[in-house]
Write a protein that holds these residues in place. Structure first.
Motif, mmCIF file in Angstrom:
data_model
loop_
_atom_site.group_PDB
_atom_site.id
_atom_site.type_symbol
_atom_site.label_atom_id
_atom_site.label_comp_id
_atom_site.label_asym_id
_atom_site.label_seq_id
_atom_site.Cartn_x
_atom_site.Cartn_y
_atom_site.Cartn_z
ATOM 1 N N ALA A 180 6.692 -7.774 -8.792
ATOM 2 C CA ALA A 180 6.655 -6.378 -8.353
ATOM 3 C C ALA A 180 6.580 -6.316 -6.833
ATOM 4 O O ALA A 180 5.960 -7.164 -6.197
ATOM 5 C CB ALA A 180 5.463 -5.649 -8.957
ATOM 6 N N LEU A 181 7.248 -5.302 -6.267
ATOM 7 C CA LEU A 181 7.178 -5.031 -4.836
ATOM 8 C C LEU A 181 6.603 -3.636 -4.662
ATOM 9 O O LEU A 181 6.955 -2.716 -5.415
ATOM 10 C CB LEU A 181 8.562 -5.112 -4.194
ATOM 11 N N GLU A 182 5.734 -3.467 -3.670
ATOM 12 C CA GLU A 182 5.027 -2.202 -3.535
ATOM 13 C C GLU A 182 4.802 -1.866 -2.071
ATOM 14 O O GLU A 182 4.558 -2.753 -1.244
ATOM 15 C CB GLU A 182 3.687 -2.280 -4.272
ATOM 16 N N VAL A 183 4.912 -0.581 -1.753
ATOM 17 C CA VAL A 183 4.524 -0.095 -0.430
ATOM 18 C C VAL A 183 3.438 0.960 -0.624
ATOM 19 O O VAL A 183 3.499 1.779 -1.551
ATOM 20 C CB VAL A 183 5.711 0.488 0.365
ATOM 21 N N SER B 163 -0.446 7.240 -1.116
ATOM 22 C CA SER B 163 0.779 7.281 -1.928
ATOM 23 C C SER B 163 1.319 5.867 -2.099
ATOM 24 O O SER B 163 1.224 5.032 -1.186
ATOM 25 C CB SER B 163 1.837 8.158 -1.265
ATOM 26 N N LYS B 164 1.889 5.587 -3.282
ATOM 27 C CA LYS B 164 2.414 4.254 -3.563
ATOM 28 C C LYS B 164 3.778 4.345 -4.229
ATOM 29 O O LYS B 164 4.037 5.254 -5.023
ATOM 30 C CB LYS B 164 1.462 3.473 -4.474
ATOM 31 N N ILE B 165 4.632 3.367 -3.895
ATOM 32 C CA ILE B 165 5.941 3.221 -4.536
ATOM 33 C C ILE B 165 6.051 1.771 -4.983
ATOM 34 O O ILE B 165 5.912 0.848 -4.172
ATOM 35 C CB ILE B 165 7.093 3.558 -3.578
ATOM 36 N N THR B 166 6.297 1.553 -6.271
ATOM 37 C CA THR B 166 6.383 0.208 -6.838
ATOM 38 C C THR B 166 7.757 0.012 -7.447
ATOM 39 O O THR B 166 8.262 0.900 -8.144
ATOM 40 C CB THR B 166 5.312 -0.002 -7.932
ATOM 41 N N ALA B 167 8.364 -1.127 -7.191
ATOM 42 C CA ALA B 167 9.682 -1.452 -7.757
ATOM 43 C C ALA B 167 9.579 -2.765 -8.516
ATOM 44 O O ALA B 167 9.018 -3.738 -8.006
ATOM 45 C CB ALA B 167 10.736 -1.562 -6.657
ATOM 46 N N PHE C 142 3.679 2.139 6.562
ATOM 47 C CA PHE C 142 3.456 1.637 5.201
ATOM 48 C C PHE C 142 3.022 0.184 5.242
ATOM 49 O O PHE C 142 3.324 -0.557 6.177
ATOM 50 C CB PHE C 142 4.720 1.778 4.343
ATOM 51 N N GLU C 143 2.274 -0.188 4.214
ATOM 52 C CA GLU C 143 1.874 -1.574 4.020
ATOM 53 C C GLU C 143 2.645 -2.153 2.842
ATOM 54 O O GLU C 143 2.788 -1.504 1.806
ATOM 55 C CB GLU C 143 0.370 -1.661 3.744
ATOM 56 N N GLU C 144 3.149 -3.384 3.007
ATOM 57 C CA GLU C 144 3.939 -4.023 1.959
ATOM 58 C C GLU C 144 3.086 -4.983 1.145
ATOM 59 O O GLU C 144 2.161 -5.604 1.671
ATOM 60 C CB GLU C 144 5.107 -4.798 2.575
ATOM 61 N N ASN C 145 3.437 -5.088 -0.122
ATOM 62 C CA ASN C 145 2.730 -6.030 -0.996
ATOM 63 C C ASN C 145 3.710 -6.519 -2.061
ATOM 64 O O ASN C 145 4.511 -5.747 -2.588
ATOM 65 C CB ASN C 145 1.535 -5.358 -1.665
#
Length: 453
Positions: A102-105, A111-115, A86-89
């Protein structure tokens, strides 16, 4: 057969394997609800990667700190267990009402997961599967739900988890809905969690918490009656902020101090509010128990030295008479004594409640002892019909609450202009250096400032 990469207890397996579209988890504290739900999120992304498809998830947490924990201690851990690259952003997500951290992988095949923190703006800003983490503690939960549901109605899945937080929020409505509706509900109190493998000593936890209301709500999942509570849990949580309660956040504005006197059985509490615009921010809270009068005065002098205190209100009842007299001798008209008569308590409690209702106070986030203390205060009628305030089943009689209300009362009264220059703490003569016992007490008191006993 090798052990699973992510071992789960029985109730966690049931939650993880349930792939109902609408799923709600009423879990006791520290039973792994966030950990297990983020595992499901990672699992769906792994399944999508195997099928060369995309999955999209958004995690809405009560604040930035909780969003970061869900990402760092949940999503990333599980992705590594699945061997998912995964790449972090990390970025500022721009919405209609402003920007939100926001934090995102990003995972294989897109596929993406955002918190990020939950509010009506972020709730309507994504078309995705949604995980509402500790939803009962979200500010404006009703508005968040109204903004969110049209988005997920397009076919997305939703996961909602929390411990109870009174009855005045959307989570309570969802958790207590009819059994024949579309929701798949999982209820896991501390007794079930331990019976199914969670390694906890129930009696030790209950004894250590020493608060039956908190135990009933946080571990037994009881919906406490909010009718007689002066400050509901929903009202309390709406004024919590992760930046409050930190002395390092002091901006140099005028401060207002409340001081509730207690010595043997009750706490001695000094509460510092900083005025920032029209909002009072909890800047520091000092708690002492069985302290000497000198130790209590030293703590108060330290506060008066480090902050621009415009006014301080001190409990003058009983043993407070001399405390107030001595403080006025040192600081003059900036110090006001307040007798805890019925009418005075009603005035202070009313001012305090109005501040909470107007959202013009900010208090420490996630401080369970403070939340329980604020909630335990109840207004009842005496035999003559006169209102009075009680705090039942406690050891400290809502001392933190009254210190907060005294500080709010100080902010409502007259303010005085005075010269101010920070100075070091008052030094003692060599022959008055503290004993070993005094030094241990001082260090204990300092450690308690940001969390309490």
């Amino acid at each position: 057969m090798s052990a699973p990469a992510v071992p789960l207890y029985g109730y966690q397996k049931n939650w993880f394997l349930d792939r109902s579209r609408f799923k709600l988890g009423l879990f006791a504290r520290q039973t792994g609800k966030t950990f297990t739900t983020t595992l499901e999120v990672a699992d769906t992304c792994f399944e999508a990667a195997v099928k060369a498809k995309r999955e999209r998830w958004v995690i809405l947490s009560r604040g930035e700190r909780q969003a970061r924990e869900a990402m760092n201690e949940g999503i990333k851990v599980h992705c590594k267990a699945y061997d998912l690259a995964f790449e972090e952003n990390e970025f500022d997500w721009e919405g209609e009402t402003g920007s939100h951290k926001a934090l995102e992988v990003t995972l294989p095949h897109g596929s993406k997961i955002t918190a990020l923190p939950a509010n009506p703006d972020t709730a309507r800003g994504f078309s995705a599967n949604v995980f509402l983490d500790e939803f009962a503690f979200h500010k404006d939960s009703q508005q968040i739900w109204r903004a969110l549901f049209p988005v997920i109605s397009k076919g997305w899945n939703i996961r909602v988890t929390s411990t109870p937080n009174g009855k005045g929020n959307k989570f309570y409505e969802l958790a207590t809905g009819p059994e024949d509706d579309v929701w798949s509900r999982h209820v896991v109190d501390i007794y079930r969690a331990v019976a199914e493998g969670l390694p906890r000593d129930i009696e030790e936890l209950r004894s250590g918490l020493a608060d039956e209301d908190s135990w009933a709500q946080e571990f037994e999942l009881k919906w406490l009656d909010e009718a007689s509570a002066w400050l509901s849990y929903d009202l309390i949580s709406s004024c919590e902020d992760e930046r409050a309660g930190d002395p390092d956040g002091y901006q140099g504005n005028p401060c207002f101090v409340g001081r509730d006197i207690g010595r043997r059985e009750d706490l001695h509490v000094i509460w510092v509010w900083e005025q920032v615009g029209d909002v009072l921010w909890e800047r520091e809270r000092i708690e002492q128990k069985r302290a000497t009068f000198r130790e209590m005065d030293d703590a108060f002098d330290d506060v008066m030295t480090r902050y621009r205190v415009a006014r301080a209100c001190i409990d003058q009842t009983g043993m407070g008479e001399k405390v107030v007299e001595d403080a006025q001798g040192r600081y003059g008209s900036r110090v006001e004594g307040v007798l805890f008569t019925g009418p005075n308590k009603l005035i202070m409690a009313t001012k305090g409640k109005e501040r909470f209702e107007d959202r013009t106070v900010r208090i420490s986030q996630g401080d369970q002892k403070l939340r329980a203390d604020l909630h335990k205060l109840r207004k009842v009628n005496s035999a003559t019909g006169a209102p009075r305030f009680v705090a039942e089943r406690d050891e400290d009689h809502a001392d933190r609450t009254w210190a907060a209300f005294l500080g709010i009362n100080a902010a409502e009264g007259p303010q005085y202009e005075y010269g101010y220059q920070p100075a070091p703490a008052r030094a003692r003569p060599t022959d008055e250096r503290p004993s070993d016992d005094e030094e241990r007490f001082r260090m204990t008191s300092m450690r308690s400032r940001r969390g309490g006993y």
